[in-house]
Scaffold this motif. Structure first.
Motif, PDB file in Angstrom:
ATOM      1  N   ALA A 111      -9.067 -11.058  -7.022  1.00  0.00           N
ATOM      2  CA  ALA A 111      -8.623 -10.314  -8.202  1.00  0.00           C
ATOM      3  C   ALA A 111      -7.980  -9.000  -7.787  1.00  0.00           C
ATOM      4  O   ALA A 111      -6.995  -8.556  -8.388  1.00  0.00           O
ATOM      5  N   LEU A 112      -8.508  -8.397  -6.747  1.00  0.00           N
ATOM      6  CA  LEU A 112      -7.936  -7.157  -6.229  1.00  0.00           C
ATOM      7  C   LEU A 112      -6.535  -7.416  -5.688  1.00  0.00           C
ATOM      8  O   LEU A 112      -5.627  -6.601  -5.881  1.00  0.00           O
ATOM      9  N   ALA A 113      -6.353  -8.548  -5.033  1.00  0.00           N
ATOM     10  CA  ALA A 113      -5.054  -8.875  -4.438  1.00  0.00           C
ATOM     11  C   ALA A 113      -3.983  -9.146  -5.486  1.00  0.00           C
ATOM     12  O   ALA A 113      -2.787  -8.969  -5.226  1.00  0.00           O
ATOM     13  N   SER A 114      -4.404  -9.551  -6.665  1.00  0.00           N
ATOM     14  CA  SER A 114      -3.432  -9.957  -7.682  1.00  0.00           C
ATOM     15  C   SER A 114      -2.931  -8.804  -8.552  1.00  0.00           C
ATOM     16  O   SER A 114      -2.084  -9.016  -9.412  1.00  0.00           O
ATOM     17  N   LYS A 157      -4.414   5.402  -1.429  1.00  0.00           N
ATOM     18  CA  LYS A 157      -3.852   4.078  -1.166  1.00  0.00           C
ATOM     19  C   LYS A 157      -2.680   3.786  -2.091  1.00  0.00           C
ATOM     20  O   LYS A 157      -2.724   4.091  -3.283  1.00  0.00           O
ATOM     21  N   GLU A 158      -1.648   3.189  -1.536  1.00  0.00           N
ATOM     22  CA  GLU A 158      -0.469   2.843  -2.333  1.00  0.00           C
ATOM     23  C   GLU A 158      -0.515   1.403  -2.832  1.00  0.00           C
ATOM     24  O   GLU A 158       0.141   1.068  -3.814  1.00  0.00           O
ATOM     25  N   GLU A 159      -1.251   0.558  -2.141  1.00  0.00           N
ATOM     26  CA  GLU A 159      -1.355  -0.835  -2.575  1.00  0.00           C
ATOM     27  C   GLU A 159      -2.710  -1.397  -2.162  1.00  0.00           C
ATOM     28  O   GLU A 159      -3.423  -0.795  -1.371  1.00  0.00           O
ATOM     29  N   CYS A 160      -3.051  -2.552  -2.733  1.00  0.00           N
ATOM     30  CA  CYS A 160      -4.377  -3.134  -2.538  1.00  0.00           C
ATOM     31  C   CYS A 160      -4.377  -4.368  -1.649  1.00  0.00           C
ATOM     32  O   CYS A 160      -5.443  -4.926  -1.364  1.00  0.00           O
TER      33      CYS A 160
END
Length: 209
Positions: A111-114, A157-160
């Protein structure tokens, strides 16, 4: 009820000042006086005093003879040391998590990746430690989260995507019940956070030079 409210206020002030120090807005060597902070925030001195004491215990502040607090100087290399120690302690906690938790944890990591909702990463940590089923250890780990970890996740953080992949590796290692894999996955994750914090510190140190 008053004690609960004071504790909530203290925690809020502690987090606010902690983030201001980590961001570089409050600089190393700067003196903090509880009277001045209380006046700026429109609060009584008691929760401010308690917040400053908490930050002193965490190593962010140094007590001066005049009862003021001074912001401690922290080197980028110190950050690496801190995250390495957190990783060691966290790995030991994570080895206590039952392998049956793997599917739920993997779903959270996916879910974090999406998406770009950074709070999901903090929720992953809370889910992890909840499986240990030890309130003392949960509280100890919460202190890690409240400090450097949450600041890096929420503000730097800029992305997960990278974290999501590393946490999926950790979830899989937990599912296999492999101690060494859990340790290695935990170290890779926390060292990735440490590098983000180190770069942040170098950036604002360069800006000051």
């Amino acid at each position: 009820m008053k004690k609960i409210q004071r504790k909530q206020t203290r925690d809020h002030i502690t987090q606010m000042l902690r983030y201001e120090i980590l961001s570089g807005n409050i600089r190393a060597g700067e003196e903090l006086a509880q009277e001045s902070i209380a006046e700026q925030l429109g609060l009584s001195r008691m929760p401010v005093r308690e917040a400053l004491q908490s930050l002193e215990q965490e190593g962010f502040l140094i007590r001066l003879p005049n009862r003021h607090m001074q912001v401690a100087h922290l080197e980028p290399d110190h950050v690496s040391h801190i995250f390495r120690v957190i990783a060691v302690m966290a790995a030991e906690l994570f080895t206590l998590i039952p392998s049956t938790a793997s599917d739920v944890l993997s779903a959270r990591a996916q879910a974090l990746a999406s998406g770009q909702d950074k709070t999901l990463e903090l929720e992953f940590h809370l889910a992890l430690i909840a499986y240990v089923n030890n309130r003392y250890l949960e509280k100890a780990y919460q202190q890690f989260l409240d400090g450097y970890i949450s600041y890096v996740i929420l503000h730097l953080k800029e992305e997960c995507q990278e974290s999501a992949l590393l946490l999926m590796e950790l979830s899989a290692a937990i599912g296999r019940g492999q101690h060494d894999e859990i340790v290695q996955a935990t170290q890779r994750y926390f060292l990735s956070l440490a590098e983000i914090m180190r770069q942040h510190m170098k950036d604002w140190e360069s800006a000051e030079a």
